[in-house]
Scaffold this active site. Structure first.
Site, PDB file in Angstrom:
ATOM      1  N   LYS A 183      52.126  41.209  72.788  1.00 34.93           N
ATOM      2  CA  LYS A 183      52.663  42.341  73.713  1.00 34.93           C
ATOM      3  C   LYS A 183      51.703  42.874  74.476  1.00 34.93           C
ATOM      4  CE  LYS A 183      55.852  42.513  70.885  1.00 34.93           C
ATOM      5  NZ  LYS A 183      56.442  43.410  69.806  1.00 34.93           N
TER       6      LYS A 183
HETATM    7  C1  LIG Z   1      56.938  43.930  68.182  1.00 33.27           C
HETATM    8  C2  LIG Z   1      57.267  44.777  68.020  1.00 33.27           C
HETATM    9  C3  LIG Z   1      57.882  45.686  66.909  1.00 33.27           C
HETATM   10  C4  LIG Z   1      55.917  45.757  65.852  1.00 33.27           C
HETATM   11  O1  LIG Z   1      55.259  46.101  66.314  1.00 33.27           O
HETATM   12  P1  LIG Z   1      53.854  44.946  64.938  1.00 33.27           P
HETATM   13  O2  LIG Z   1      52.551  45.932  65.861  1.00 33.27           O
HETATM   14  O3  LIG Z   1      54.044  43.739  65.459  1.00 33.27           O
HETATM   15  O4  LIG Z   1      53.794  45.882  63.697  1.00 33.27           O
HETATM   16  C5  LIG Z   1      58.189  46.401  67.033  1.00 33.27           C
HETATM   17  N1  LIG Z   1      59.642  46.866  67.925  1.00 33.27           N
HETATM   18  C6  LIG Z   1      59.959  45.513  68.752  1.00 33.27           C
HETATM   19  C7  LIG Z   1      60.609  45.753  69.676  1.00 33.27           C
HETATM   20  C8  LIG Z   1      58.579  44.601  69.000  1.00 33.27           C
HETATM   21  O5  LIG Z   1      58.730  43.878  69.604  1.00 33.27           O
END
Ligand SMILES: *Cc1c(COP(=O)(O)O)cnc(C)c1O
Length: 380
Positions: A183
């Protein structure tokens, strides 16, 4: 030219993150404590919200936001099928029913479709700011007030993003961010809830750590560590100070990260706008400031999509597809009797989309190489 190898994603981790982690390891306090508190304060300052609660993932954040909104057994929650598994699985966690609503060509949930899905059982909407582009929040907030619904934003892609001069994280009842390794900022694994509903902070904090009403670190400094009370059947969703140590320094670099992302996007846009076979990603109107988590191109001829992915891989460029819509996955297909055609816009976007690398560590040379090979692979 030498064969390159460009991964789809790579996090920027420098000496600042590494020395903060080492300092934490040496400090003797590894789990939730002073580093998490620093990370939360810094994050809340950037967003401009009343409180930010660090958690082990965005999935955990979405789950606790649903509980804090009072969503439970038999309730309906409207969300986008064009998202990652987390967004809908958490609705299942609380015994509620995910009700999908198709997207528009900007990959974000279609507000007109939402309205058609609202029933007496609807309790909440989870808009997903796909790729970092904010949803139409005014229209969504209007539905929320008309129908008395909670708004929980999936902002896993949307840090930092803005809607009408407000940071995403300040609009809905709860906003959930992800610091997963891929991210915009990372803590390896991690997440955050932001809210201005200060009355929900205690319950979210308690639920994140076994339903205990005060966290261990605070009890330690109070000197009253033998007192605690379990106020709910909680979860194990706290973030460690080791992870928060990384996050503190990622936040310091946020402006640099965003400048670099935007400059790569500008170069991609300039190059690909010349190619009629490539459809550029949506940028939104002047009310929306994009977080540019993803750069997703679409092909005018979707039947070429998989070949283009293979050609790019042969040229050393890893790509991804965001997302395989939830309604096209077996679990949702079988449980809710969806077909691919139930949400035709999501289906068509999926079939024509390719996400290409976008991250601060890409050099200008990498970007030139990616541009050249994308165009070559599309036009072959
Ligand atoms: C990555 C992601 C999540 C989940 O994030 P985590 O921190 O891995 O639980 C939720 N929603 C979207 C749209 C994502 O891309």
């Amino acid at each position: 030219m030498k064969q390159r190898s460009i991964p789809f994603c790579r996090a920027t981790i420098d000496k600042e993150e590494i020395s903060e982690v080492v300092e934490t390891l040496r400090s003797g306090w590894l789990t939730t404590g002073p580093k998490c508190e620093r990370f939360e304060k810094k994050f809340a300052d950037i967003i401009g919200c009343k409180t930010a609660i660090a958690l082990s993932s965005c999935t955990a954040a979405l789950h606790l936001a649903l509980i804090a909104s009072g969503v439970g057994e038999g309730d309906e929650v409207i969300t986008s099928p064009y998202t990652f598994a987390s967004t809908a699985e958490v609705i299942n966690y609380v015994g509620a029913i995910p009700v999908f609503s198709d997207v528009t060509l900007d990959y974000n949930i279609d507000v007109i479709e939402i309205q058609k899905k609202i029933s007496p059982k609807t309790r909440a909407i989870i808009p997903v700011h796909f790729g970092g582009l904010p949803c139409d929040m005014d229209e969504i907030m209007k539905l929320a007030s008309t129908y008395n619904l909670s708004i929980i934003e999936d902002a896993a892609h949307a840090f930092p993003a803005e809607y009408k001069d407000k940071m995403i994280g300040n609009i809905g009842d709860f906003t959930c961010f992800s610091f997963y390794a891929t991210k915009n900022i990372t803590t390896a694994e991690g997440g955050m809830i932001t809210t201005n509903k200060i009355e929900s902070e205690n319950i979210i904090r308690a639920l994140s750590l076994h339903g205990i009403d005060k966290d261990i670190w605070k009890r330690e400094i109070d000197g009253s560590y033998s007192y605690y009370d379990i106020i709910a059947a909680g979860y194990k969703y706290n973030l460690s100070d080791i992870s928060a140590s990384i996050g503190i320094h990622q936040l310091e670099k946020l402006n640099y990260f965003m400048e670099r992302r935007r400059s790569i996007v500008e170069r991609y846009n300039a190059a690909f706008s010349e190619i009629s076979d490539i459809i550029l990603p949506p940028v939104g109107d002047k009310d929306k400031k994009h977080a540019w988590h993803l750069y997703v191109i679409r092909l005018l001829e979707p039947e070429k999509r998989d070949d283009v992915i293979v050609r790019l891989r042969e040229r050393g460029i890893s790509t991804s597809v965001h997302f395989f819509p939830l309604h096209m996955n077996r679990y949702y297909r079988e449980k809710y009797r969806y077909t691919d055609n139930t949400f035709p816009i999501a289906r068509d976007l999926y079939r024509s989309s390719i996400s290409i690398p976008l991250y601060p560590l890409l050099t200008d040379d990498d970007v030139d190489y990616i541009i050249e090979k994308v165009i070559e692979s599309v036009l072959i």
